[in-house]
Design an enzyme around this catalytic site. Structure first.
Site, PDB file in Angstrom:
ATOM      1  N   GLY A 259       0.819  -1.207   0.000  1.00 52.08           N
ATOM      2  CA  GLY A 259       0.000   0.000   0.000  1.00 52.08           C
ATOM      3  C   GLY A 259       0.850   1.254   0.000  1.00 52.08           C
ATOM      4  O   GLY A 259       1.953   1.290  -0.554  1.00 52.08           O
TER       5      GLY A 259
ATOM      6  N   SER B 269       5.528  -5.797  -0.947  1.00 50.18           N
ATOM      7  CA  SER B 269       5.765  -4.363  -1.076  1.00 50.18           C
ATOM      8  C   SER B 269       6.012  -3.741   0.300  1.00 50.18           C
ATOM      9  O   SER B 269       6.905  -4.151   1.024  1.00 50.18           O
ATOM     10  CB  SER B 269       4.569  -3.714  -1.788  1.00 50.18           C
ATOM     11  N   MET B 270       5.193  -2.749   0.685  1.00 53.80           N
ATOM     12  CA  MET B 270       5.417  -2.058   1.953  1.00 53.80           C
ATOM     13  C   MET B 270       5.219  -2.981   3.146  1.00 53.80           C
ATOM     14  O   MET B 270       5.825  -2.775   4.213  1.00 53.80           O
ATOM     15  CB  MET B 270       4.470  -0.851   2.058  1.00 53.80           C
TER      16      MET B 270
ATOM     17  N   HIS C  16       9.896  -4.928  -3.893  1.00 57.11           N
ATOM     18  CA  HIS C  16      10.113  -4.215  -5.159  1.00 57.11           C
ATOM     19  C   HIS C  16      10.276  -2.731  -4.859  1.00 57.11           C
ATOM     20  O   HIS C  16      10.081  -2.284  -3.729  1.00 57.11           O
ATOM     21  CB  HIS C  16       8.978  -4.476  -6.163  1.00 57.11           C
TER      22      HIS C  16
ATOM     23  N   ASP D 186       9.608  -7.174  -9.244  1.00 54.79           N
ATOM     24  CA  ASP D 186       8.952  -7.964  -8.199  1.00 54.79           C
ATOM     25  C   ASP D 186       9.812  -9.178  -7.859  1.00 54.79           C
ATOM     26  O   ASP D 186      10.094 -10.018  -8.722  1.00 54.79           O
ATOM     27  CB  ASP D 186       7.574  -8.425  -8.657  1.00 54.79           C
TER      28      ASP D 186
END
Length: 240
Positions: free
Chosen positions: A116, A145-146, A170, A219
């Site tokens: 997000g 991700s985050m 990523h 990714d």
């Protein structure tokens, strides 16, 4: 011939209604140790978000509360949706409250999240490092991700993952719109944020910044064991 036949049919009819039907039997209801309460007094769990019965100390009876609020009382926080400002503010508030209540006990952050907002995630990360309580991060599905950054940002030695969980890292993404100069400013900010994340990832995992930049280029999925070897987590929880 006609009269005996009529007499025979009448006798068979009488037998069918009286002899073959047998006596009427009434089944008694099974005995119960305690009587069933009236239907209006039976309290059922509400439909929708899972709820559990919880009685506040001193209250005469228990109430149905949201299961996540019940977990908060056990110092357990579940991050299970996309990170945005509203969610980050809620989790930050819970962390600050639990830390003020008892800073000697750990806070458990279970993560199954697609990622997000980077800014909202950094706000969570800063709060995790600001409070005195030890923050145990546990990956229970996918930390992408985050979310992978927050997983890695737990207290050193307390970053865990279940054996079939996955991690994806990523580089940050952006979608600036508007005038050319505004897009230029946004692009500069994204590059600045990326450089900051690279430094933090390097500090938390022990990898070099050059290696982090290379691994964040696309990714990059890892199993729980690979994430442990990379330095994102400290231990894979063994499940019997």
């Amino acid at each position: 011939m006609g009269r005996p036949l009529a007499t025979l049919l009448a006798a068979m009819a009488a037998v069918g209604t009286a002899g073959f039907a047998g006596p009427t039997r009434t089944l008694a209801a099974p005995a119960r140790a305690t009587p069933m309460p009236p239907r209006s007094q039976v309290v059922m769990m509400p439909i929708g978000v899972p709820k559990v019965a919880y009685r506040v100390p001193g209250a005469p009876s228990a109430d149905w509360i949201d299961i996540y609020n019940r977990l908060y009382r056990e110092r357990i926080i579940f991050l299970g949706q996309e990170i945005d400002d509203e969610l980050a503010n809620q989790i930050i508030g819970v962390m600050l409250y639990l830390d003020s209540e008892d800073s000697t006990k750990p806070i458990y952050l279970y993560i199954n999240c697609p990622g997000g907002s980077v800014i909202a995630g950094l706000a969570l990360f800063d709060t995790m490092n600001h409070i005195k309580s030890r923050v145990v991060t546990i990956n229970v599905g996918l930390s992408a991700s985050m979310a992978s950054f927050l997983l890695c940002g737990g207290t050193k030695g307390s970053r865990l993952a279940l054996p079939n969980s996955r991690v994806m890292i990523h580089q940050p993404m952006g979608g600036a719109q508007g005038q050319a100069e505004d897009i230029k400013v946004e692009a500069a900010q994204i590059i600045r944020i990326k450089d900051n994340l690279v430094k933090l990832y390097s500090m938390m995992t022990g990898q070099t910044q050059e290696q982090i930049i290379q691994d964040l280029d696309r990714d990059n999925f890892m199993s729980a064991q690979e994430a442990c070897e990379y330095g994102i987590i400290d231990k894979v929880i063994e499940v019997n």
